[in-house]
Enzyme design. Sequence first.
Site, PDB file in Angstrom:
ATOM      1  CG  LEU A  30       4.348  -1.375  -5.557  1.00  0.00           C
ATOM      2  CD1 LEU A  30       4.311  -2.227  -6.820  1.00  0.00           C
ATOM      3  CD2 LEU A  30       5.753  -1.401  -4.968  1.00  0.00           C
ATOM      4  CB  SER A  63      -1.477   3.231  -7.514  1.00  0.00           C
ATOM      5  OG  SER A  63      -2.419   3.323  -6.457  1.00  0.00           O
ATOM      6  CG  ASP A  95       7.622  10.502   5.517  1.00  0.00           C
ATOM      7  OD1 ASP A  95       7.509  10.036   6.674  1.00  0.00           O
ATOM      8  OD2 ASP A  95       6.753  10.331   4.636  1.00  0.00           O
ATOM      9  CD  GLU A 136      -1.830  10.500  -1.396  1.00  0.00           C
ATOM     10  OE1 GLU A 136      -1.158  10.750  -2.425  1.00  0.00           O
ATOM     11  OE2 GLU A 136      -1.791   9.414  -0.815  1.00  0.00           O
ATOM     12  CG  ASP A 189       4.794   7.909  -1.644  1.00  0.00           C
ATOM     13  OD1 ASP A 189       5.879   7.590  -1.113  1.00  0.00           O
ATOM     14  OD2 ASP A 189       3.694   7.513  -1.233  1.00  0.00           O
ATOM     15  N   GLY A 207      -3.007   0.068  -4.110  1.00  0.00           N
ATOM     16  CA  GLY A 207      -3.068  -0.324  -2.700  1.00  0.00           C
ATOM     17  C   GLY A 207      -2.036  -1.348  -2.293  1.00  0.00           C
ATOM     18  CD  GLU A 258       9.557   2.476   4.746  1.00  0.00           C
ATOM     19  OE1 GLU A 258       8.934   3.390   4.166  1.00  0.00           O
ATOM     20  OE2 GLU A 258      10.249   1.640   4.150  1.00  0.00           O
ATOM     21  CG  HIS A 259       7.194   5.123  10.006  1.00  0.00           C
ATOM     22  ND1 HIS A 259       5.956   5.544  10.421  1.00  0.00           N
ATOM     23  CD2 HIS A 259       6.990   3.946   9.367  1.00  0.00           C
ATOM     24  CE1 HIS A 259       5.048   4.631  10.069  1.00  0.00           C
ATOM     25  NE2 HIS A 259       5.648   3.655   9.418  1.00  0.00           N
TER      26      HIS A 259
HETATM   27  P1  ADP Z   1      -1.163   3.053  -3.054  1.00  0.00           P
HETATM   28  O1  ADP Z   1      -0.705   4.454  -3.280  1.00  0.00           O
HETATM   29  O2  ADP Z   1      -0.301   2.308  -2.091  1.00  0.00           O
HETATM   30  O3  ADP Z   1      -1.366   2.276  -4.305  1.00  0.00           O
HETATM   31  P2  ADP Z   1      -3.407   4.452  -1.935  1.00  0.00           P
HETATM   32  O4  ADP Z   1      -4.537   4.021  -1.085  1.00  0.00           O
HETATM   33  O5  ADP Z   1      -2.541   5.527  -1.446  1.00  0.00           O
HETATM   34  O6  ADP Z   1      -2.592   3.142  -2.329  1.00  0.00           O
HETATM   35  O7  ADP Z   1      -3.996   4.957  -3.335  1.00  0.00           O
HETATM   36  C1  ADP Z   1      -4.873   4.145  -4.057  1.00  0.00           C
HETATM   37  C2  ADP Z   1      -6.058   4.967  -4.549  1.00  0.00           C
HETATM   38  O8  ADP Z   1      -5.605   5.910  -5.544  1.00  0.00           O
HETATM   39  C3  ADP Z   1      -7.091   4.129  -5.271  1.00  0.00           C
HETATM   40  O9  ADP Z   1      -8.030   3.581  -4.371  1.00  0.00           O
HETATM   41  C4  ADP Z   1      -7.733   5.143  -6.200  1.00  0.00           C
HETATM   42  O10 ADP Z   1      -8.677   5.935  -5.513  1.00  0.00           O
HETATM   43  C5  ADP Z   1      -6.545   6.042  -6.566  1.00  0.00           C
HETATM   44  N1  ADP Z   1      -5.921   5.576  -7.821  1.00  0.00           N
HETATM   45  C6  ADP Z   1      -4.665   5.092  -7.963  1.00  0.00           C
HETATM   46  N2  ADP Z   1      -4.411   4.770  -9.254  1.00  0.00           N
HETATM   47  C7  ADP Z   1      -5.527   5.053  -9.942  1.00  0.00           C
HETATM   48  C8  ADP Z   1      -5.928   4.921 -11.319  1.00  0.00           C
HETATM   49  N3  ADP Z   1      -5.087   4.450 -12.246  1.00  0.00           N
HETATM   50  N4  ADP Z   1      -7.174   5.317 -11.653  1.00  0.00           N
HETATM   51  C9  ADP Z   1      -8.023   5.796 -10.730  1.00  0.00           C
HETATM   52  N5  ADP Z   1      -7.715   5.937  -9.435  1.00  0.00           N
HETATM   53  C10 ADP Z   1      -6.499   5.566  -9.027  1.00  0.00           C
HETATM   54 MG    MG Z   2      -0.550   5.935  -1.771  1.00  0.00          MG
END
Ligand code: ADP
Ligand code: MG
Length: 410
Positions: free
Chosen positions: A153, A155, A58, A188, A200, A150, A55-56
């Site tokens: 994990l 996303s 990278d 990103e 990630d 958020g 962690e931290h």
């Molecule tokens: P994490 O990566 O921890 O889940 P992040 O803030 O880095 O949180 O990314 C989340 C953002 O990515 C969401 O607010 C959205 O803008 C975008 N996102 C993630 N998954 C999707 C999805 N399935 N459809 C649309 N946007 C998404």
């Molecule tokens: Mg993220």
Amino acid sequence: MTGSGPETAAERRRGGSAAGPQQRGTGARALFRELTGGDAAGVWSAPGRVNLIGEHTDYNEGFVLPFAIDRRTAVAAAPRADGLLRVVSTFGDGPVELPVAELGRAHAAGELRGWSAYPLGVAWALGEFGADLSAVPGADLAIDSSVPVGAGLSSSAAIESAVALALTELWGLELSRETLAKVGQRAENDAVGAPTGIMDQSASLLGERDAAVFLDCRSLAAEVVPLGFAEAGLVLRVIDTGVRHEHATGGYRERRASCEAGAAALGVPALRDLEVADLDRARELLDDITFRRVKHVVTEDRRVLDTVRTLRADGAAAIGPLLDASHVSMRDDFEISVPELDVAVAAARAAGAVGARMTGGGFGGAAIALVPAEAVPALSAEVEKAFAARGFAPPAQFTVVPSDGAHRDP
Ligand code: ADP
Ligand code: MG
């Protein structure tokens, strides 16, 4: 750009977050039909990730050991003849559309915003890594996900990696998976504006079933390391505290600045270049806070290397003390834990976890616990009880399984 009504978006959000791993692909295909009236040419999906340890490290050019999980983002896609790129998601409102030929201009003008900055940013970034976007036909993309948004994990990497792979195969581009990881990171960093490393995307694109991705964040060399959780009778539980701190971004920047200051004071390009044996000298040269930041990173790099070696030599059951030590280091030296994370880790250990630690950037988010399968019910109960005793809201607890990286779905 057009948007659908708010009710539809809210309904879709609920549907998206409830979707389980087994539903992947079906939601995206249905959404694609809703968008176009026709069938997708294919579905591509990419997983979220959990960082097992590292962690931290990278941005200090060190080591990380994440794995891809059984929660995925699926993209149902087909090419279009008219050069238009259309994206819709069960999470965001939409659809959003933009001609491929406009991507560069829209990016430069800061017009890529909201959730669609992720898929459109990826399309733009493909061009930055050598794809000839003047020759591509456009595409329709319908996105559905079972990765909680958020929750730490990633996303974000899941959507980036799924879109990157879908467009690459749809448009016949020749870019390696290592390059696609850089494409996702560029999207990103530059299109969304989030300062993140490449861990990630690497986990999402290079992960394999039952294995972690051992990544050298300096050379970007990646090695797949078998985890063998199931053989060892272990499962990996995620305890999402639900805590999201406003100052997380500020805290991240501050830690990063301390690490850079520490490296400069010690005369190395990055903290990666220090060994545990160098810490005595560091203690003499640095102020107490900078020293402890440096100590976390240097010892965490060592713990990642030790975890890889231990997994290979002794198996997953033997890595517990390294996970525990990582947590203590983040709590006491890097100071990025919060009471909810400390309570989750302590309760998990008391309930029989072989090891537990907070995971992710800190200031909230989730803890992970490696636990014998039969101890899972007791662990859940113990964590719930400990949270209730402290007056914390009950955390979300679930199992993640080390799974395949991005692929075209059958
Ligand atoms: P994490 O990566 O921890 O889940 P992040 O803030 O880095 O949180 O990314 C989340 C953002 O990515 C969401 O607010 C959205 O803008 C975008 N996102 C993630 N998954 C999707 C999805 N399935 N459809 C649309 N946007 C998404
Ligand atoms: Mg993220």
